[in-house]
Design an enzyme around this catalytic site. Structure first.
Site, PDB file in Angstrom:
ATOM      1  N   ASP A 110       0.843  -1.200   0.000  1.00 57.37           N
ATOM      2  CA  ASP A 110       0.000   0.000   0.000  1.00 57.37           C
ATOM      3  C   ASP A 110       0.881   1.253   0.000  1.00 57.37           C
ATOM      4  OD1 ASP A 110      -2.147  -1.709   0.190  1.00 57.37           O
ATOM      5  OD2 ASP A 110      -2.364  -1.462   2.357  1.00 57.37           O
TER       6      ASP A 110
HETATM    7  N1  URA Z   1      -1.330  -5.951   3.740  1.00 56.43           N
HETATM    8  C1  URA Z   1      -1.812  -4.688   3.765  1.00 56.43           C
HETATM    9  O1  URA Z   1      -2.869  -4.439   4.317  1.00 56.43           O
HETATM   10  N2  URA Z   1      -1.092  -3.732   3.151  1.00 56.43           N
HETATM   11  C2  URA Z   1       0.101  -3.959   2.562  1.00 56.43           C
HETATM   12  O2  URA Z   1       0.718  -3.020   2.029  1.00 56.43           O
HETATM   13  C3  URA Z   1       0.591  -5.270   2.552  1.00 56.43           C
HETATM   14  C4  URA Z   1      -0.133  -6.250   3.149  1.00 56.43           C
END
Ligand code: URA
Length: 236
Positions: free
Chosen positions: A106
């Site tokens: 993310d």
């Molecule tokens: N899980 C999430 O919620 N975000 C990420 O960036 C990676 C795994």
């Protein structure tokens, strides 16, 4: 012998389009052995020939594997019209055509991300069947209990009914835990903790299989992975 067209080799190894590669060859900027080659279609084995572009010897690599310590605010994508992407962070000397991130973090997640031009490698790393665990350090707005650890290890079901594979969860200190998962669904960790009423404040990927994020790699920095480091990924 793996014969390839000279324009294909120059384009893939020096981060330039095929048409620019054809031009630089026609202009006499490329040598094979001691001879200048003007024909872009000239066939050569890049692993064994001595190829130079503007006097710079080519060290042929079929694929490249780059380790990035992803900072916050950068998009896990190859390109974007408005926002900075992880591929934009790759320094010129490591740039090539066709680079992409292996999986997505993310925008607000930090940590270990591999950037490559090798689709088969990415598939092997990401396929849940290969059971390569991704390790994250997670800062929560509450504490992890023994019941939460047990339910994660049994495999929890997300709010939309998606069943998750078993995850390894351990409390590190107050509000901070380590979680290992071998799949990569959209916002998976945030959604997993959401099912037990915990919010995620910070998320950092600290390892991929047996490959750990090096402590001396600053946010936003990249470096090429060695063959030994690549092998570590497949040893959980
Ligand atoms: N899980 C999430 O919620 N975000 C990420 O960036 C990676 C795994």
């Amino acid at each position: 012998m793996n014969l390839q067209r000279l324009d294909k080799i120059i384009s893939s190894q020096f981060n330039m389009s095929r048409s620019i590669a054809r031009k630089v060859i026609r202009y006499g900027r490329v040598t094979v052995g001691d001879s200048v080659v003007h024909d872009p279609a000239f066939s050569v084995d890049p692993e064994n020939a001595e190829i130079s572009f503007r006097g710079q010897a080519l060290e042929f690599k079929e694929h490249i594997y780059i380790l990035l310590n992803k900072p916050k605010g950068v998009l896990s994508a190859s390109e974007d019209k408005k926002r900075q992407t992880v591929v934009d962070l790759v320094p010129e000397k490591l740039k090539r055509n066709g680079l992409f991130p292996v999986g997505r973090l993310d925008r607000d997640t930090t940590g270990l991300l591999i950037i490559t031009d090798d689709g088969d490698f990415a598939h092997n790393v990401l396929s849940p069947k290969k059971e390569i665990f991704k390790t994250y350090k997670v800062t929560l707005d509450g504490n992890v209990t023994e019941d939460i650890i047990k339910s994660f290890s049994a495999g929890i079901t997300l709010a939309d009914g998606t069943a998750c594979r078993p995850a390894k969860l351990k409390a590190l200190e107050e509000n901070i835990a380590e979680i290992k998962i071998c799949e990569g669904r959209y916002h998976q960790i945030k959604r997993m903790f959401g099912t037990v009423g915990l919010g995620v404040n910070e998320l950092e990927r600290t390892a991929l299989g047996g490959l750990k994020l090096p402590e001396n790699l600053a946010f936003g920095d990249c470096r090429e992975l060695s063959k030994e480091e690549l092998e570590c990924i497949f040893v959980n």
